[in-house]
Design a protein around this motif. Structure first.
Motif, short mmCIF file in Angstrom:
data_model
loop_
_atom_site.label_atom_id
_atom_site.label_comp_id
_atom_site.label_asym_id
_atom_site.label_seq_id
_atom_site.Cartn_x
_atom_site.Cartn_y
_atom_site.Cartn_z
N MET A 153 0.80 -1.21 0.00
CA MET A 153 0.00 0.00 0.00
C MET A 153 0.85 1.28 0.00
O MET A 153 1.60 1.53 -0.91
N SER A 154 0.74 2.08 1.06
CA SER A 154 1.37 3.39 1.06
C SER A 154 2.89 3.35 1.09
O SER A 154 3.55 4.36 0.83
N ALA A 155 3.48 2.18 1.37
CA ALA A 155 4.94 2.09 1.40
C ALA A 155 5.54 2.37 0.03
O ALA A 155 6.70 2.77 -0.08
N GLY A 156 4.76 2.17 -1.03
CA GLY A 156 5.24 2.50 -2.36
C GLY A 156 5.54 3.98 -2.50
O GLY A 156 6.44 4.38 -3.26
N ILE A 157 4.80 4.81 -1.76
CA ILE A 157 5.06 6.25 -1.77
C ILE A 157 6.41 6.53 -1.12
O ILE A 157 7.19 7.37 -1.60
N ASP A 158 6.71 5.84 -0.02
CA ASP A 158 8.01 6.01 0.63
C ASP A 158 9.13 5.63 -0.33
O ASP A 158 10.16 6.32 -0.40
N ARG A 174 11.35 16.32 0.25
CA ARG A 174 10.59 16.86 1.39
C ARG A 174 9.41 17.70 0.90
O ARG A 174 8.30 17.60 1.42
N GLN A 175 9.64 18.51 -0.11
CA GLN A 175 8.57 19.35 -0.63
C GLN A 175 7.48 18.51 -1.30
O GLN A 175 6.28 18.83 -1.17
N VAL A 176 7.87 17.46 -2.00
CA VAL A 176 6.87 16.57 -2.61
C VAL A 176 6.03 15.90 -1.53
O VAL A 176 4.81 15.81 -1.64
N ALA A 177 6.69 15.45 -0.47
CA ALA A 177 5.96 14.81 0.62
C ALA A 177 4.97 15.77 1.27
O ALA A 177 3.83 15.40 1.57
N ARG A 178 5.40 17.01 1.47
CA ARG A 178 4.51 18.01 2.06
C ARG A 178 3.30 18.27 1.16
O ARG A 178 2.17 18.39 1.63
N GLN A 179 3.55 18.33 -0.14
CA GLN A 179 2.47 18.58 -1.08
C GLN A 179 1.46 17.43 -1.09
O GLN A 179 0.26 17.63 -1.25
N MET A 180 1.97 16.21 -0.86
CA MET A 180 1.10 15.03 -0.84
C MET A 180 0.51 14.76 0.54
O MET A 180 -0.27 13.83 0.72
N VAL A 181 0.92 15.59 1.52
CA VAL A 181 0.46 15.44 2.92
C VAL A 181 0.80 14.05 3.44
O VAL A 181 -0.05 13.33 3.99
N VAL A 182 2.04 13.66 3.25
CA VAL A 182 2.53 12.41 3.81
C VAL A 182 3.78 12.70 4.60
O VAL A 182 4.41 13.74 4.46
N TYR A 183 4.15 11.73 5.42
CA TYR A 183 5.34 11.87 6.27
C TYR A 183 6.58 11.86 5.40
O TYR A 183 6.72 11.07 4.49
#
Length: 314
Positions: A153-158, A174-183
């Motif tokens: 699941m979401s681990a693919g995003i990591d 970091r900026q991509v993660a913030r835009q996607m609202v993920v850690y």
């Protein structure tokens, strides 16, 4: 421009497509097309996904790719896809397999002799079916050379954020993660399991207790303290907590502290003494004993597994 190709085939898991959003957001952050994302298949044309809808794909050629992404499917992997994947290292600089895509790579023989992970529900079966693969089931993602695999699941995003970090740097990821609202971002060595998910309290009262505990791990958190949060007597609270979660309050709090401490070991450079204080173990000896009970390894060993350059004293 980096060319990223997703290999689709009948029954392809739509969850794997979420990975493409990371590259889309990276393009937006860069203000230019850093990644050229393509949906590909052996013959091209429409491919029916696991959700039932179809995606139009281009035919996969031998044109060089910076990254080839292989997801799983609810159906058996077609032989022609496996044949294609066996040739993939010749034209793809990197290969990534989120979730059960790792089983597809294993079937193609691309994981032989490599470290890999997958969704925890399939990790044991993967290790048994493909004994040449060094399966590490309690990992978010693993990069072994040019081949990357992730948990479910979401681990693919990591995994995708780690690829962006490798390509464009930590700040871009970091900026991509913030835009996607993920850690931003769970380290590859972090555990797949969440104590809060495992406990699954059935009432808002007990959920509020766990939320309070998570925010105050450095505090004492006695049964009396937690009972006050639940507005129950200590005896009523202990019975209700055990009934809803299957664990005693003390055991649940220890598990939460262990998870928090392990995350800090893997994601920060804080000393073990600092981590012991931050997570409520009070001192490193008490934390060490808890780690040995839970993981069979002391904190130093777990830190070295994810931070090879660490020189934390034993």
């Amino acid at each position: 421009m980096r060319k990223v190709g997703f290999v689709l085939y009948p029954g392809y898991s739509t969850m794997s497509l979420v990975v493409s959003t990371v590259f889309e957001m990276a393009n937006q952050h860069a203000g230019m097309k850093v990644y050229d994302v393509q949906m590909l298949s052996v013959d091209g044309g429409p491919i029916r996904t696991s959700a039932g809808f179809q995606i139009v794909t281009d035919r996969l050629s031998a044109e060089p790719l910076d990254l080839l992404v292989v997801g799983g499917s609810i159906e058996d992997t077609p032989p022609d896809v496996l044949t294609l994947l066996r040739r993939a290292p010749q034209f793809a600089r990197r290969i990534a397999a989120p979730c059960t895509g790792a089983l597809v790579l294993a079937e193609a023989g691309l994981l032989d002799g490599r470290r890999a992970t997958t969704h925890w529900m399939y990790a044991r079966a993967m290790a048994e079916r493909y004994p040449k693969v060094r399966v590490e089931e309690d990992r978010i993602f693993i990069a072994d050379g040019a081949i990357w695999t992730s948990a479910g699941m979401s681990a693919g995003i990591d995994l995708a954020l780690a690829l962006v970090e490798e390509d464009l740097g930590k700040e871009a990821a970091r900026q991509v993660a913030r835009q996607m609202v993920v850690y931003h971002r769970r380290s590859g060595g972090q555990s797949q399991f969440s104590t809060l998910l495992e406990l699954e309290p059935t009432s808002d009262r007990m959920q509020s207790v766990l939320t309070y505990a998570q925010r105050h791990l450095s505090s004492r958190l006695s049964v009396e303290d937690l009972a006050d949060v639940a507005h129950l007597s200590p005896r009523q609270f202990s019975r209700a907590f055990q009934s809803e979660t299957g664990q005693s309050p003390a055991k649940a709090i220890e598990h939460m502290r262990l998870q928090a401490a392990r995350s800090l070991l893997e994601d920060t450079h804080h000393s073990i003494d600092q981590i012991a204080l931050q997570t409520g173990f009070a001192d490193r000896d008490r934390m060490r004993r808890a780690f040995m009970r839970a993981y069979g390894q002391p904190p130093q060993v777990i830190r070295r597994a994810t931070k090879p350059t660490s020189v934390e004293p034993a």
